[in-house]
Design a protein around this motif. Structure first.
Motif, PDB file in Angstrom:
ATOM      1  N   PRO A 184       8.013  59.255  20.218  1.00  0.00           N
ATOM      2  CA  PRO A 184       8.986  60.278  19.841  1.00  0.00           C
ATOM      3  C   PRO A 184       8.474  61.674  20.176  1.00  0.00           C
ATOM      4  O   PRO A 184       7.272  61.935  20.115  1.00  0.00           O
ATOM      5  N   VAL A 185       9.384  62.555  20.544  1.00  0.00           N
ATOM      6  CA  VAL A 185       9.064  63.952  20.827  1.00  0.00           C
ATOM      7  C   VAL A 185       9.886  64.782  19.847  1.00  0.00           C
ATOM      8  O   VAL A 185      11.113  64.707  19.850  1.00  0.00           O
ATOM      9  N   GLU A 186       9.196  65.537  19.001  1.00  0.00           N
ATOM     10  CA  GLU A 186       9.868  66.398  18.033  1.00  0.00           C
ATOM     11  C   GLU A 186       9.691  67.842  18.455  1.00  0.00           C
ATOM     12  O   GLU A 186       8.572  68.294  18.684  1.00  0.00           O
ATOM     13  N   LEU A 187      10.791  68.554  18.570  1.00  0.00           N
ATOM     14  CA  LEU A 187      10.776  69.936  19.029  1.00  0.00           C
ATOM     15  C   LEU A 187      11.481  70.809  18.006  1.00  0.00           C
ATOM     16  O   LEU A 187      12.707  70.778  17.914  1.00  0.00           O
ATOM     17  N   PRO A 188      10.725  71.590  17.230  1.00  0.00           N
ATOM     18  CA  PRO A 188      11.353  72.459  16.231  1.00  0.00           C
ATOM     19  C   PRO A 188      12.264  73.495  16.894  1.00  0.00           C
ATOM     20  O   PRO A 188      11.892  74.122  17.882  1.00  0.00           O
ATOM     21  N   LEU A 189      13.447  73.660  16.339  1.00  0.00           N
ATOM     22  CA  LEU A 189      14.416  74.622  16.853  1.00  0.00           C
ATOM     23  C   LEU A 189      14.647  75.789  15.904  1.00  0.00           C
ATOM     24  O   LEU A 189      15.260  76.783  16.295  1.00  0.00           O
ATOM     25  N   ILE A 190      14.147  75.688  14.673  1.00  0.00           N
ATOM     26  CA  ILE A 190      14.407  76.753  13.701  1.00  0.00           C
ATOM     27  C   ILE A 190      13.563  77.980  14.019  1.00  0.00           C
ATOM     28  O   ILE A 190      12.438  77.882  14.508  1.00  0.00           O
ATOM     29  N   ARG A 191      14.124  79.122  13.763  1.00  0.00           N
ATOM     30  CA  ARG A 191      13.509  80.405  14.117  1.00  0.00           C
ATOM     31  C   ARG A 191      12.126  80.592  13.503  1.00  0.00           C
ATOM     32  O   ARG A 191      11.249  81.190  14.114  1.00  0.00           O
ATOM     33  N   GLU A 192      11.910  80.093  12.301  1.00  0.00           N
ATOM     34  CA  GLU A 192      10.641  80.310  11.606  1.00  0.00           C
ATOM     35  C   GLU A 192       9.498  79.425  12.115  1.00  0.00           C
ATOM     36  O   GLU A 192       8.339  79.673  11.814  1.00  0.00           O
ATOM     37  N   ALA A 193       9.804  78.381  12.854  1.00  0.00           N
ATOM     38  CA  ALA A 193       8.782  77.429  13.317  1.00  0.00           C
ATOM     39  C   ALA A 193       7.961  78.036  14.452  1.00  0.00           C
ATOM     40  O   ALA A 193       8.444  78.814  15.256  1.00  0.00           O
ATOM     41  N   ARG A 194       6.702  77.660  14.498  1.00  0.00           N
ATOM     42  CA  ARG A 194       5.811  78.039  15.593  1.00  0.00           C
ATOM     43  C   ARG A 194       5.000  76.814  15.981  1.00  0.00           C
ATOM     44  O   ARG A 194       4.331  76.278  15.128  1.00  0.00           O
ATOM     45  N   PRO A 195       4.988  76.347  17.193  1.00  0.00           N
ATOM     46  CA  PRO A 195       5.852  76.818  18.262  1.00  0.00           C
ATOM     47  C   PRO A 195       7.286  76.360  18.019  1.00  0.00           C
ATOM     48  O   PRO A 195       7.545  75.478  17.206  1.00  0.00           O
ATOM     49  N   ARG A 196       8.212  76.945  18.749  1.00  0.00           N
ATOM     50  CA  ARG A 196       9.605  76.524  18.642  1.00  0.00           C
ATOM     51  C   ARG A 196      10.257  76.545  20.012  1.00  0.00           C
ATOM     52  O   ARG A 196       9.798  77.230  20.919  1.00  0.00           O
TER      53      ARG A 196
END
Length: 59
Positions: A10-22
């Protein structure tokens, strides 16, 4: 999503503005997604790619 290299991880990619990295996700008028920046798996298969207009572009 699953890694497009075929390893099945699985590849999880945060999209929320507060996440780093995003990552940012854009969908064109035809429904094709694009992601910024590139996706680079630092472990496992170590795949490195962009998603542009719904297609994987390998680096």
């Amino acid at each position: 999503m699953r890694c497009p290299c075929g390893c099945g991880q699985p590849v999880e990619l945060p999209l929320i503005r507060e996440a780093r990295p995003r990552w940012s996700l854009q969908v064109d008028k035809d429904g094709h997604p694009s992601l910024e920046p590139s996706v680079w798996r630092r472990g496992g298969c170590r795949a490195h790619y962009f998603v542009r207009r719904g297609k994987v572009v390998w680096v």
